[in-house]
Design a protein around this motif. Structure first.
Motif, PDB file in Angstrom:
ATOM      1  N   ASN A  22     -36.769 -21.998  27.771  1.00  9.81           N
ATOM      2  CA  ASN A  22     -35.765 -22.864  27.145  1.00  9.81           C
ATOM      3  C   ASN A  22     -34.652 -22.049  26.490  1.00  9.81           C
ATOM      4  O   ASN A  22     -33.475 -22.434  26.550  1.00  9.81           O
ATOM      5  N   LYS A  26     -30.352 -21.422  27.985  1.00  8.78           N
ATOM      6  CA  LYS A  26     -29.176 -21.638  27.133  1.00  8.78           C
ATOM      7  C   LYS A  26     -28.144 -20.527  27.287  1.00  8.78           C
ATOM      8  O   LYS A  26     -26.951 -20.763  27.117  1.00  8.78           O
ATOM      9  N   ASP A  46     -36.780 -27.682  29.189  1.00  9.39           N
ATOM     10  CA  ASP A  46     -35.378 -28.093  29.284  1.00  9.39           C
ATOM     11  C   ASP A  46     -35.106 -28.662  30.674  1.00  9.39           C
ATOM     12  O   ASP A  46     -35.564 -28.122  31.683  1.00  9.39           O
TER      13      ASP A  46
END
Length: 140
Positions: A22, A26, A46
Motif C-alpha cells: 500500500n 502511493k 489498495d
C-alpha cells in the motif's frame, strides 16, 4: 532487489506485506503486484494494486512454472515496479531447500527488469539457507 520478511506463522507477515504494498503504490510510477495463494486477508489492499490469486492458476505446480509465470507477467507489462509474493513457501513446490535457487532467479529478474521483489517466508531467518547474501535484504 529481493526483500525478505521472515518469521513464524501468525507473526503478522501478511499484514506487513500489505502495508508495504500500500505504501509502495502511493510512490510508484508503475504497477505494483501482490501475489497470494487466496484472497483471504486482502480487504485492506489498495485498489490500485494488482492482486493475483494463485488458486486461480492451479496448473502452476513447480518452481520453474512459477518463475515462468513471473517472466510472463514482466513480459506482458513493462511498467511493473514491485512484486509482493506472500507466503512464498505455499506457492508451487517452493520449499526451504529450493528457496535459494528461487531467490537467485528472482534476483536475476529484478536486475534485468528493475523490479523490486518482496517475499514473506514462514520460517525463522536462521532456518533459511544462503539468506546472508548481499543480493537479499532481510527487512526484519
Amino acid at each position: 532487489m529481493v526483500n525478505l520478511i521472515t518469521g513464524p506463522r501468525g507473526s503478522g507477515k501478511t499484514q506487513q506485506m500489505i502495508d508495504l504494498a500500500n505504501e509502495k503504490v502511493k510512490t510508484s510510477n508503475g504497477n505494483v503486484v501482490l501475489i497470494k495463494k487466496s484472497h483471504k486477508d486482502t480487504y485492506t489492499v489498495d485498489f490500485n494494486i494488482r492482486a493475483i490469486r494463485m488458486a486461480d492458476y492451479k496448473d502452476i505446480l513447480t518452481l520453474e512454472e512459477f518463475v515462468g509465470f513471473l517472466y510472463g507477467m514482466v513480459a506482458g507489462n513493462h511498467d511493473i515496479e514491485a512484486i509482493f509474493i506472500d507466503s512464498v513457501l505455499k506457492q508451487a513446490n517452493i520449499t526451504l531447500e529450493s528457496l535459494p535457487a528461487f531467490l537467485q532467479k528472482l534476483h536475476k529478474i529484478s536486475n534485468e527488469n528493475n523490479i523490486e521483489f518482496y517475499l514473506s517466508i514462514s520460517a525463522d531467518k536462521n532456518e533459511i539457507p544462503e539468506i546472508n547474501s548481499p543480493d537479499y535484504n532481510v527487512l526484519n
